[in-house]
Each structure stands twice: as C-alpha cells, then as structure tokens.
Design a protein around this motif. Structure first.
Motif, PDB file in Angstrom:
ATOM      1  N   MET A  65      -9.173  91.984  65.389  1.00 15.34           N
ATOM      2  CA  MET A  65      -7.886  91.324  65.276  1.00 15.34           C
ATOM      3  C   MET A  65      -7.040  92.071  64.255  1.00 15.34           C
ATOM      4  O   MET A  65      -7.532  92.497  63.218  1.00 15.34           O
ATOM      5  CB  MET A  65      -8.072  89.867  64.854  1.00 15.34           C
ATOM      6  N   HIS A  66      -5.773  92.202  64.559  1.00 12.95           N
ATOM      7  CA  HIS A  66      -4.809  92.806  63.650  1.00 12.95           C
ATOM      8  C   HIS A  66      -3.823  91.738  63.190  1.00 12.95           C
ATOM      9  O   HIS A  66      -3.683  90.689  63.830  1.00 12.95           O
ATOM     10  CB  HIS A  66      -4.037  93.932  64.345  1.00 12.95           C
ATOM     11  N   ILE A  67      -3.122  91.995  62.114  1.00 10.80           N
ATOM     12  CA  ILE A  67      -2.198  91.019  61.560  1.00 10.80           C
ATOM     13  C   ILE A  67      -1.107  90.634  62.565  1.00 10.80           C
ATOM     14  O   ILE A  67      -0.675  89.487  62.608  1.00 10.80           O
ATOM     15  CB  ILE A  67      -1.609  91.499  60.218  1.00 10.80           C
ATOM     16  N   GLU A  68      -0.694  91.569  63.410  1.00 10.58           N
ATOM     17  CA  GLU A  68       0.347  91.264  64.396  1.00 10.58           C
ATOM     18  C   GLU A  68      -0.158  90.242  65.412  1.00 10.58           C
ATOM     19  O   GLU A  68       0.592  89.355  65.837  1.00 10.58           O
ATOM     20  CB  GLU A  68       0.806  92.534  65.129  1.00 10.58           C
ATOM     21  N   GLU A  69      -1.423  90.351  65.799  1.00  8.46           N
ATOM     22  CA  GLU A  69      -2.006  89.395  66.738  1.00  8.46           C
ATOM     23  C   GLU A  69      -2.097  88.005  66.107  1.00  8.46           C
ATOM     24  O   GLU A  69      -1.810  87.001  66.761  1.00  8.46           O
ATOM     25  CB  GLU A  69      -3.398  89.850  67.171  1.00  8.46           C
ATOM     26  N   LEU A  70      -2.490  87.968  64.845  1.00  9.95           N
ATOM     27  CA  LEU A  70      -2.567  86.697  64.123  1.00  9.95           C
ATOM     28  C   LEU A  70      -1.187  86.065  64.022  1.00  9.95           C
ATOM     29  O   LEU A  70      -1.011  84.875  64.298  1.00  9.95           O
ATOM     30  CB  LEU A  70      -3.168  86.913  62.736  1.00  9.95           C
ATOM     31  N   ARG A  71      -0.193  86.856  63.671  1.00  6.88           N
ATOM     32  CA  ARG A  71       1.177  86.357  63.558  1.00  6.88           C
ATOM     33  C   ARG A  71       1.676  85.819  64.896  1.00  6.88           C
ATOM     34  O   ARG A  71       2.224  84.728  64.977  1.00  6.88           O
ATOM     35  CB  ARG A  71       2.111  87.458  63.066  1.00  6.88           C
ATOM     36  N   ASP A  72       1.480  86.589  65.950  1.00  6.51           N
ATOM     37  CA  ASP A  72       1.930  86.162  67.285  1.00  6.51           C
ATOM     38  C   ASP A  72       1.283  84.839  67.684  1.00  6.51           C
ATOM     39  O   ASP A  72       1.935  83.967  68.259  1.00  6.51           O
ATOM     40  CB  ASP A  72       1.615  87.229  68.333  1.00  6.51           C
TER      41      ASP A  72
END
Length: 120
Positions: A1-8
């Motif tokens: 998981m990347h931060i962009e996926e978490l944010r989305d």
C-alpha cells in the motif's frame, strides 16, 4: 500500500474531509469534524498511520501483529493504534482497520448528524 492509495480510500468514504490542522506534514481525515485517521506526508519508505480502535480489539491486534500494530504514536494509547503498512497485514486487512475507525466515529455522532450521511 502507498500513501496515495490510503488517501483515495479515506476520501472515498461518505462525508469525509481531509485537513492539515497539525501543520503541512500530517494529513488528517475527519468524519463530521471528528478524526478517524492520521498519516504523515513525509513517509516514503515505510507507511504507517494512526486509526481509532475499540480498546479490546486494539489489544488483540497488538498481540497478534506485534510488528505491525502498536499503541498510537502521540495518541491516547487505549483508543488509537499506529499501523504499519506492508508488513504482516495485507492491504485488505488494513482497509478493514480504516473501516473500523470510521465506523467508531460514525457511531459516536448524534443521530441527527448520522442521518445526514449517505450509506457507504
């Protein structure tokens, strides 16, 4: 998981806002003004985030996943966990912890506010 996926994932939930009330380095996700997740924007190599958690479930998670789930960093350790991504838990499980945090906040809202939030 990347931060962009978490944010989305976080902003896809009903009635969620994102803010930086603690400065430009910490992204905070809120439901009707109440925090359910915090994440540092400077995390490139090792993503971790704080989520609210039922106290008994928090202890269970910490015991079962001691290298991934720890008491919430700079938070009330009874009600918050810091969760490391890309360790013992698959992304699916990480999303469940985000869902759990969101659900706790949703349940804590007055009924009049809860009724204004579309079902996810």
């Amino acid at each position: 998981m990347h931060i962009e996926e978490l944010r989305d994932y976080c902003i896809s939930k009903a009635a969620v806002t994102e803010e930086t009330p603690f400065g430009p380095d910490t992204l905070v996700f809120k439901l009707m003004g109440k925090v359910f997740l915090l994440v540092g924007l400077d995390q490139v190599d090792e993503l971790r985030f704080n989520v609210k958690c039922d106290p008994e479930y928090a202890i269970e998670l910490r015991e079962k996943h001691e290298h991934t789930v720890i008491p919430g960093y700079h938070m009330n350790k009874k009600h918050w966990n810091t969760v490391y991504a890309n360790r013992q838990l698959a992304d699916k499980e990480l999303y469940k912890l985000v869902d759990h945090s969101y659900a706790l906040i949703l349940a804590s809202l007055p009924k009049a506010l809860r009724d204004t939030i579309p079902a996810s």
